[in-house]
Design an enzyme around this catalytic site. Structure first.
Site, PDB file in Angstrom:
ATOM      1  N   GLU A 135       0.820  -1.210   0.000  1.00  0.00           N
ATOM      2  CA  GLU A 135       0.000   0.000   0.000  1.00  0.00           C
ATOM      3  C   GLU A 135       0.855   1.262   0.000  1.00  0.00           C
ATOM      4  O   GLU A 135       0.595   2.204  -0.757  1.00  0.00           O
ATOM      5  CB  GLU A 135      -0.960  -0.022   1.202  1.00  0.00           C
ATOM      6  CG  GLU A 135      -2.038  -1.076   1.061  1.00  0.00           C
ATOM      7  CD  GLU A 135      -3.081  -1.033   2.164  1.00  0.00           C
ATOM      8  OE1 GLU A 135      -4.051  -1.799   2.086  1.00  0.00           O
ATOM      9  OE2 GLU A 135      -2.935  -0.228   3.120  1.00  0.00           O
ATOM     10  N   GLY A 167       6.570  -6.696   8.722  1.00  0.00           N
ATOM     11  CA  GLY A 167       5.593  -7.271   9.633  1.00  0.00           C
ATOM     12  C   GLY A 167       5.534  -6.538  10.965  1.00  0.00           C
ATOM     13  O   GLY A 167       6.226  -5.545  11.186  1.00  0.00           O
ATOM     14  N   ALA A 173      -7.826  -4.911  11.958  1.00  0.00           N
ATOM     15  CA  ALA A 173      -8.598  -4.053  12.861  1.00  0.00           C
ATOM     16  C   ALA A 173      -9.985  -4.620  13.119  1.00  0.00           C
ATOM     17  O   ALA A 173     -10.477  -4.611  14.258  1.00  0.00           O
ATOM     18  CB  ALA A 173      -8.697  -2.643  12.263  1.00  0.00           C
ATOM     19  N   HIS A 214     -28.197  -4.729 -12.285  1.00  0.00           N
ATOM     20  CA  HIS A 214     -27.474  -4.564 -13.545  1.00  0.00           C
ATOM     21  C   HIS A 214     -27.570  -3.116 -14.009  1.00  0.00           C
ATOM     22  O   HIS A 214     -28.654  -2.541 -13.988  1.00  0.00           O
ATOM     23  CB  HIS A 214     -28.055  -5.473 -14.620  1.00  0.00           C
ATOM     24  CG  HIS A 214     -27.435  -5.253 -15.977  1.00  0.00           C
ATOM     25  ND1 HIS A 214     -26.189  -5.742 -16.306  1.00  0.00           N
ATOM     26  CD2 HIS A 214     -27.879  -4.562 -17.063  1.00  0.00           C
ATOM     27  CE1 HIS A 214     -25.907  -5.391 -17.547  1.00  0.00           C
ATOM     28  NE2 HIS A 214     -26.912  -4.673 -18.029  1.00  0.00           N
TER      29      HIS A 214
END
Length: 486
Positions: free
Chosen positions: A200, A285, A334, A465
């Site tokens: 990220e 980590g 979380a 749709h």
């Protein structure tokens, strides 16, 4: 005499503050103790998630994605933008404002629910054998107070795992907090670790123009994910976003010389390599945070990795002491922490009423995982390699976003959704996604698995749709080889 509470929660992250609120809602006199301070030195509730994790990272991911879209994709819509630039300090200020809104929001929730908030480090004091309450010292920069509580919930979270020879200074070598606070785009950015944080943060600064190289020790990419999803993700990240991802790497040295960080490593072929970057993010980590908690003094059991040992109900080996979230086993997520916090709060109420036969546990198999890259990655349940290893016979259905009308209209056609179902019962065993907004789409899969749905159940549900959710519908149809639009 020190103040006495029914419940004391140590830690105000997603596990702790949610547990405290739920305890208070159930009529338990509750205090929440937390030591986090923001860069201005003020108390800031919310733990890592709200301060330097989930919330600020998503704010920067959104900002960087908007910039990337304008730079590379809006021209396909007939939109022309000239002299587009990015003001990183403004972007960071926006992120900080969002963080402040949420952290102060927790303080408001505490006030609303009558949860007492105390700032400082909470330490369990050694308990006398005859005592029926716990004493907790709260130390705030040398000013100490002591409270008592019948029940204690440990929710102290986790901290970044250190790399011994790469000391984080958040100037040249960054952890997640430093990666979220850069004031300019580095020309060359190195990232050690291709997990959620590494991907990220690498994505944020790559979209803004940095050359990003990610070094990962594991032999494969995203080995926790379904192998087909991981393969697709690595290909997309390399071709569409330009992330350079190297796996099977062994980091040998990290040195800072002037304005350059030099990383020495051996690659997957055991060839010595050198990477020179302007900034280096260490994201290898996280480890449980038990510093100053009073572990040894009270004999609180921890495992070989430092996690507080708990049973399926989050009970520790100490009477009336529970632990939730990153500090215990299970995924460091979380939403997992919050669910455990709620479960423990309700268990305490049952214990107080003598109703111990009504205890709930959190089912890790229905906890969703999400990586907020572009495209997003999400999954719940078992992947194909896990099912094969367990000898479970299954069938799979898959459908690509490129065949979906909404995805086409959005111009976001990369990726697919895969549904795995038991070969005999058709019960859904896992759902794996890579594509646009799958962080939202995965919730339908979680709901299906929570209620033991079959792929046929999903196939029978009418999906709007055009919508991205039709990809999930078609993947469920594909389990029995009856997808309609491919």
């Amino acid at each position: 005499m020190s103040e006495t509470f029914d419940v004391a929660v140590i830690g105000a992250g997603p596990g702790g503050y949610v547990a405290a609120i739920r305890c208070a809602q159930l009529g338990l006199n509750t205090v929440c103790i937390d030591e986090w301070k923001n860069p201005k030195g003020k108390a800031s509730l919310g733990g890592t998630c709200l301060n330097v994790g989930c919330i600020p990272s998503k704010a920067l991911l959104e900002s960087s994605e908007n910039y990337f879209q304008i730079q590379h994709k809006v021209s396909a819509h007939g939109i022309t933008a000239e002299n587009v630039s990015v003001d990183v300090p403004v972007m960071i200020a926006r992120k900080d404002k969002i963080v402040t809104m949420f952290t102060t929001g927790i303080a408001s929730l505490f006030k609303k629910n009558k949860v007492k908030s105390m700032h400082g480090r909470g330490t369990l004091l050694k308990q006398d054998a005859s005592a029926n309450t716990w004493q907790i010292r709260v130390d705030d920069n040398g000013t100490a107070d002591t409270i008592q509580a019948k029940h204690v919930i440990v929710a102290t979270g986790s901290v970044p795992r250190p790399l011994p020879f790469a000391e984080v200074d958040n100037v040249m070598i960054l952890d997640n907090a430093g990666a979220l606070a850069l004031t300019e785009v580095p020309k060359r950015l190195g990232v050690i670790g291709a997990g959620v944080i590494g991907l990220e943060m690498g994505s944020v600064w790559r979209r803004l123009g940095a050359e990003v190289t990610i070094l990962e020790a594991m032999p494969g990419f995203l080995m926790a994910a379904d192998e087909q999803i991981a393969k697709e993700a690595k290909s997309i990240f390399a071709k569409e976003t330009g992330l350079q991802i190297n796996t099977g790497v062994n980091i040998k040295s990290v040195k800072v010389t002037g304005d350059t960080v030099t990383v020495g490593y051996s690659d997957s072929n055991n060839q010595e390599q050198i990477l020179e970057v302007d900034k280096l993010i260490v994201a290898i980590g996280r480890i449980p945070n038990t510093a100053g908690l009073g572990v040894q003094e009270n004999g609180l059991q921890v495992d070989e990795r430092g996690f507080v040992v708990v049973d399926q109900y989050c009970r520790t080996n100490l009477a009336n002491v529970y632990a939730v979230g990153d500090v215990v086993r299970g995924p460091m997520l979380a939403h997992k922490a919050s669910e455990e916090g709620v479960a423990v709060a309700e268990m305490i109420q049952h214990v107080e009423k003598g109703q111990t036969d009504e205890l709930e546990t959190v089912d890790f198999n229905t906890v969703p995982w999400v990586i907020y890259t572009a495209p997003e990655i999400a999954w719940v349940g078992k992947n194909e390699q896990e099912l094969r290893a367990a000898g479970i016979a299954y069938k799979a259905g898959q459908f690509p976003f490129i065949a979906n009308g909404r995805a086409r209209a959005m111009g976001e056609t990369s990726g697919f959704i895969k549904v795995l179902a038991d070969e005999k019962t058709d019960r859904v065993l896992g759902v794996h996604m890579i594509g646009p907004h799958v962080s939202e789409l995965i919730s339908e899969a979680v709901m299906a698995m929570k209620f033991s749905a079959s792929s046929e159940d999903i196939a029978c549900i009418v999906h709007a749709h055009p919508s991205l959710s039709e990809v999930f519908h078609e993947a469920a149809l594909g389990v029995d080889k009856r997808a309609l639009h491919i």
